[in-house]
Design an enzyme around this catalytic site. Structure first.
Site, mmCIF file in Angstrom:
data_model
loop_
_atom_site.group_PDB
_atom_site.id
_atom_site.type_symbol
_atom_site.label_atom_id
_atom_site.label_comp_id
_atom_site.label_asym_id
_atom_site.label_seq_id
_atom_site.Cartn_x
_atom_site.Cartn_y
_atom_site.Cartn_z
ATOM 1 N N ASP A 12 4.981 19.457 -31.674
ATOM 2 C CA ASP A 12 5.644 18.267 -32.560
ATOM 3 C C ASP A 12 4.590 17.088 -32.358
ATOM 4 O OD1 ASP A 12 8.402 16.599 -33.520
ATOM 5 O OD2 ASP A 12 7.808 15.524 -31.823
ATOM 6 N N SER A 13 4.925 16.137 -33.130
ATOM 7 C CA SER A 13 4.074 14.880 -33.195
ATOM 8 C C SER A 13 4.015 14.139 -31.887
ATOM 9 C CB SER A 13 4.209 14.170 -34.596
ATOM 10 O OG SER A 13 5.520 13.520 -34.248
ATOM 11 N N CYS A 75 8.730 19.921 -35.759
ATOM 12 C CA CYS A 75 8.622 18.778 -36.579
ATOM 13 C C CYS A 75 8.693 18.685 -37.920
ATOM 14 C CB CYS A 75 7.089 18.332 -36.241
ATOM 15 S SG CYS A 75 6.485 16.475 -36.777
ATOM 16 N N GLU A 160 9.283 6.667 -29.510
ATOM 17 C CA GLU A 160 8.138 6.988 -28.556
ATOM 18 C C GLU A 160 7.511 5.693 -27.765
ATOM 19 O OE1 GLU A 160 5.513 9.558 -28.812
ATOM 20 O OE2 GLU A 160 6.966 10.602 -29.843
HETATM 21 N N1 DGL Z 1 9.203 14.182 -35.174
HETATM 22 C C1 DGL Z 1 8.957 14.513 -36.451
HETATM 23 C C2 DGL Z 1 9.748 15.014 -37.599
HETATM 24 O O1 DGL Z 1 10.585 15.727 -37.042
HETATM 25 C C3 DGL Z 1 8.158 13.126 -36.923
HETATM 26 C C4 DGL Z 1 7.851 12.104 -36.344
HETATM 27 C C5 DGL Z 1 6.601 11.472 -36.669
HETATM 28 O O2 DGL Z 1 6.720 10.534 -37.463
HETATM 29 O O3 DGL Z 1 5.562 11.454 -35.945
HETATM 30 O O4 DGL Z 1 9.832 14.669 -38.613
#
Ligand code: DGL
Length: 280
Positions: A12-13, A75, A160
């Protein structure tokens, strides 16, 4: 070595993928996992297609280099903006069994069963909304359903930066829930199509009418992975099984541990890794 088993990579990011990983680990506790959060470069959702593809591919390459044979992009933004290119273009030099899977399919497959009115709302990052992947994929499985998208550009930074219960979070959640309700008054369900958003669920619930069901992706994704492993025995045999989990972040490990322990509900001890060193 193409026949050596390795952990399942979960990417994930940032922290968001933990909401999915929690369900995967609960349903499939026997496997080994390597969770990678690209916290140093989050958010992805406001970045260009090229950048999201580059960052995601760097993390995927890193996870393969650590011995993973199967990688889940937990993600939505990476799945919507980079998965197809990675699957079609970037895996040629890997053994044929090595796989990267995304998170959209398990949800879009059953989207028709999530709504009675035929109108479903969707909260996601700008990147996911602009890619249009949910609308395109949902139309294949349930053409009668209208997906009403709402981008929520500031929700990921709230998570975050550990501001989940703040006044700012309340205001920003209200802003986008109101916008979606106005756009789609007939909707009876809302899909949280960003893995970070379940961490804001109490505030989201507060600002949506009771009759609207909120759907998160964790359990759907976990069940879909279980089915996938049952159907792909060669790949399943390449997933090592000693119930071991390793957490890694490109950001600050101490910060990751504090936040992730709270989100995940059990002690998390991560290590900080350098993606650039892997590139070199
Ligand atoms: N958690 C990511 C998703 O499911 C996105 C978060 C980000 O913008 O980095 O889209």
């Amino acid at each position: 070595m193409s026949d050596r088993p390795g952990p399942i990579g979960i990417f994930d990011s940032g922290y968001g993928g933990l909401t999915v990983f929690k369900e995967i680990k609960a349903l499939l506790p026997e496997y080994d996992y390597l969770y990678l959060g690209d916290n140093a470069r989050t958010p992805y959702g406001t970045r260009s297609l090229e950048i999201v593809h580059r960052y995601t591919l760097e993390c995927v390459d890193y996870l393969f280099d650590q011995g993973c044979r199967l990688i889940i992009l937990a993600c939505n933004t990476a799945s919507a903006m980079a998965l197809r290119t990675i699957q079609q273009r970037d895996l040629d030099h890997r053994p044929a069994t090595d796989r990267v899977l995304g998170i959209l399919r398990p949800t879009t497959e059953i989207i028709g069963s999530l709504t009675r009115s035929g109108h479903i709302g969707l909260f996601a990052t700008e990147g996911t909304v602009n890619a249009g992947s949910y609308v395109i994929e949902a139309a294949k499985f349930a053409p009668e359903v209208t997906v009403h998208q709402q981008a929520c550009p500031l929700w990921v930074p709230l998570v975050e930066n550990d501001e989940i219960g703040s006044i700012a979070a309340d205001e920003l959640v209200k802003k986008y829930t109101n916008a979606l309700i106005e756009k789609a008054p007939e909707m009876d369900a809302v899909l949280l199509a960003c893995t970070h958003y379940p961490l804001l669920i109490d505030t989201i619930r507060k600002h949506l009418p009771e009759r609207i069901e909120i759907v998160s992706q964790g359990e759907l994704t976990a069940q879909s992975l279980k089915d996938y492993l049952q159907r792909h025995s060669a790949l399943e045999a390449l997933c090592s099984k000693s119930s071991r989990t390793v957490y890694q972040t490109t950001g600050d490990a101490e910060k990751f541990d504090v936040q992730a322990t709270r989100f995940f509900g059990e002690t998390v001890q991560s290590t900080e890794i350098d993606i650039a060193a892997n590139r070199g």
